[in-house]
Structures are given as C-alpha cells and as structure tokens.
Design an enzyme around this catalytic site. Sequence first.
Site, PDB file in Angstrom:
ATOM      1  N   PRO A   2       0.820  -1.211   0.000  1.00 25.32           N
ATOM      2  CA  PRO A   2       0.000   0.000   0.000  1.00 25.32           C
ATOM      3  C   PRO A   2       0.851   1.257   0.000  1.00 25.32           C
ATOM      4  O   PRO A   2       1.862   1.338   0.687  1.00 25.32           O
ATOM      5  CB  PRO A   2      -0.780  -0.101   1.308  1.00 25.32           C
ATOM      6  CG  PRO A   2      -0.678  -1.504   1.733  1.00 25.32           C
ATOM      7  CD  PRO A   2       0.624  -1.993   1.218  1.00 25.32           C
ATOM      8  N   GLU A   3       0.454   2.216  -0.791  1.00 25.79           N
ATOM      9  CA  GLU A   3       1.036   3.547  -0.726  1.00 25.79           C
ATOM     10  C   GLU A   3       0.055   4.438   0.036  1.00 25.79           C
ATOM     11  O   GLU A   3      -0.920   3.961   0.585  1.00 25.79           O
ATOM     12  CB  GLU A   3       1.298   4.072  -2.141  1.00 25.79           C
ATOM     13  CG  GLU A   3       2.242   3.138  -2.906  1.00 25.79           C
ATOM     14  CD  GLU A   3       2.766   3.740  -4.184  1.00 25.79           C
ATOM     15  OE1 GLU A   3       2.855   4.972  -4.260  1.00 25.79           O
ATOM     16  OE2 GLU A   3       3.090   2.979  -5.097  1.00 25.79           O
ATOM     17  N   LYS A  54       2.796   6.266   6.063  1.00 25.04           N
ATOM     18  CA  LYS A  54       2.016   5.063   5.753  1.00 25.04           C
ATOM     19  C   LYS A  54       1.728   4.261   7.013  1.00 25.04           C
ATOM     20  O   LYS A  54       1.438   3.073   6.946  1.00 25.04           O
ATOM     21  CB  LYS A  54       2.763   4.211   4.719  1.00 25.04           C
ATOM     22  CG  LYS A  54       2.905   4.941   3.383  1.00 25.04           C
ATOM     23  CD  LYS A  54       3.820   4.233   2.411  1.00 25.04           C
ATOM     24  CE  LYS A  54       4.123   5.158   1.237  1.00 25.04           C
ATOM     25  NZ  LYS A  54       5.242   4.676   0.423  1.00 25.04           N
ATOM     26  N   ARG A 272      14.462  -0.526  -7.877  1.00 24.54           N
ATOM     27  CA  ARG A 272      13.016  -0.615  -8.091  1.00 24.54           C
ATOM     28  C   ARG A 272      12.709  -0.463  -9.576  1.00 24.54           C
ATOM     29  O   ARG A 272      13.365   0.289 -10.291  1.00 24.54           O
ATOM     30  CB  ARG A 272      12.242   0.495  -7.358  1.00 24.54           C
ATOM     31  CG  ARG A 272      12.853   1.032  -6.118  1.00 24.54           C
ATOM     32  CD  ARG A 272      12.602   0.258  -4.880  1.00 24.54           C
ATOM     33  NE  ARG A 272      11.292  -0.331  -4.797  1.00 24.54           N
ATOM     34  CZ  ARG A 272      10.922  -1.070  -3.766  1.00 24.54           C
ATOM     35  NH1 ARG A 272      11.753  -1.263  -2.773  1.00 24.54           N
ATOM     36  NH2 ARG A 272       9.741  -1.602  -3.731  1.00 24.54           N
TER      37      ARG A 272
END
Length: 282
Positions: A2-3, A54, A272
């Site tokens: 999740p962002e 987050k 990434r």
Amino acid sequence: MPELPEVETITAKLRQILPHQKITQIKVLKDKSFGGDVDHIIGSKITDVSRRAKIIRFHLDNGLSLLTHLKMTGQLIYVDQDRRMGGGHPSADWVNDLPSKHTRIVYDLTGGARLFFNDQRIFGWMKVMTAEQIENQFAQLGPDINSPDLNLDYLVAALVRRRIPIKQAMMDNKVVCGLGNIYVCDALNLSQISPFRPANSLSEHELKTLLANSQQVIARGIELGGTTFDGKYVGVDGFAGGYQKEVVAYGRAGEKCYNCGSLISKEKLGGRGTYYCPNCQR
DNA sequence: GGCGTTGTTGGGGA
DNA sequence: TTCCCCAACAACGC
C-alpha cells in the site's frame, strides 16, 4: 504494497467503524508481526484512528496506541458480528476463509466483530507504543505528500544538496512521505521529468510542476480507493481500489505514452522497477 | 530453479 | 557527519 492512498482509504474507513469499540481479545498467530505486550491493550477502548506517512495509529483510552505498517502485503479486514466486511457492505466471497493462512493477528472487538491483520510476506508489523515512542518514530519524517505543510519552498530546500535521482529523492521519507513507486512514476511522467535527473538539477519551476502532479495523483488515488495489483491491496471491506485503471506510466512498459505517443520503458533505479517515457521525460 | 514484486531499514564505504 | 548504495526482510507467482 500500500502507498499513501491505500493507507488513507483504510484509515478513513476504520475511523468510521472502530471508535468506541473495545478490544476484548487478541490472538497473535505470528510473533514477528506483533510488537509489545497484548495484555497492555486487551480491555482498552479505541478512541480514534489516524495516519502519518504510511503508518496507521489506533488511539486507545489507556494512553497507549497501536501502530501498524502494512509494508508490501499487509491488509486490515474488518468483519462485523454478522460476518459482513467493512461494516455493512456486501462481503467479498473469501470472508469465510478468515482467518486465512496469511492471517497474522486477530483482534476480537465489542459484540463479536473482528479485525484481521493479514500479511503474506510478513514485512508488516503492529506495535504497542507510548506517546513518547511514537514521537520518536515520527521525528525524522518529512511532511506527508498531501499535507498543507508541504509547499514549494520546503521542497526546494530539502532537495538543494541532494544529488540522488529525483525519483529516489521523492520516495525518501525524510524528504516527503507517502509517495511510493506507482504514484511517483506517474507524477514524473505527467511532469515530463526524467526519474534519473539529480534532484538538485531540477529548476524551481520543474519542482513546482512535479509537486503539483504528485499531489494530484495522490488525490486521485485516494478518490479511487487506492491501487490494486494482483489482489495484494484490498480495503477494509475486502474490495480492490481503482487507480490501477488510470495509471499513466507504472506497469505500462511497451505501451504508448499519453503525452507523446512514444513507448514507455522500464528500467531499474535504486533497485526498483521504474517506468518512464525516454522521449518526453527529460 | 531463477527472477521479480506497490516498503523500509541498517550496514558499510566514500 | 552526511550522503548514497545495496542487501536484507520472506513468500508468492510466473
């Protein structure tokens, strides 16, 4: 996984549901997933649910808080006493599979409702913390990407000495919190800025554009309830988000850039996957 | 069997 | 000290 939009969506939902509920029992199925002593919070009442970066914070009436970071694959699923997920919606069909093999912690709440913490990869955590520990935890964080405290002057000052690629800088929590890989790729594409540019090589005008686009993609992500790939993210009600249908760069390697029609490339940056248009992102 | 995965952290080198 | 890179955390799907 999740962002910020995903975490914000979960937080907003839990804030509607959980206040005034009491934690009557906690079952820790995976020791690594839980930090602290369950006996310190069993019997306490949840007074509020908030978010910073987050991290989701459950405020308790005994002065302690329960913090959680979902990392890549964490989920919080609320099931009420009638086995409806997310407080009243129709349930995803896997509600009867809970607890599943990925369930790490189960919270029993007032009246038979339960909150499940699922986490396939076991990177996520839930921790009992004091106000002082939370202050320390948050002290090093930059402002949230959707915070009113975040402005262009701050961003210029934060990046003036940073030579790392702008994409990595924007994902650094000491600079700004909440912009993960999906949304940063999209914000850079919309801004027509290369992810590889040294952060301090961007003009003030470029940073202004990037900031505005970053805020916009995050706002859109929140509107759509987050981004779901491979079913890894689901909301409190077990259902997927909608932003994956609107990505402009992330995951679109080989497809046409919406700005210029060239093909989107994928390269590694800082370990990434990085999606960008080599033609118009300069 | 190998590789890739949406997040963060800490070690080590410059 | 600061900055930066990269491996590690661990499980799953392709």
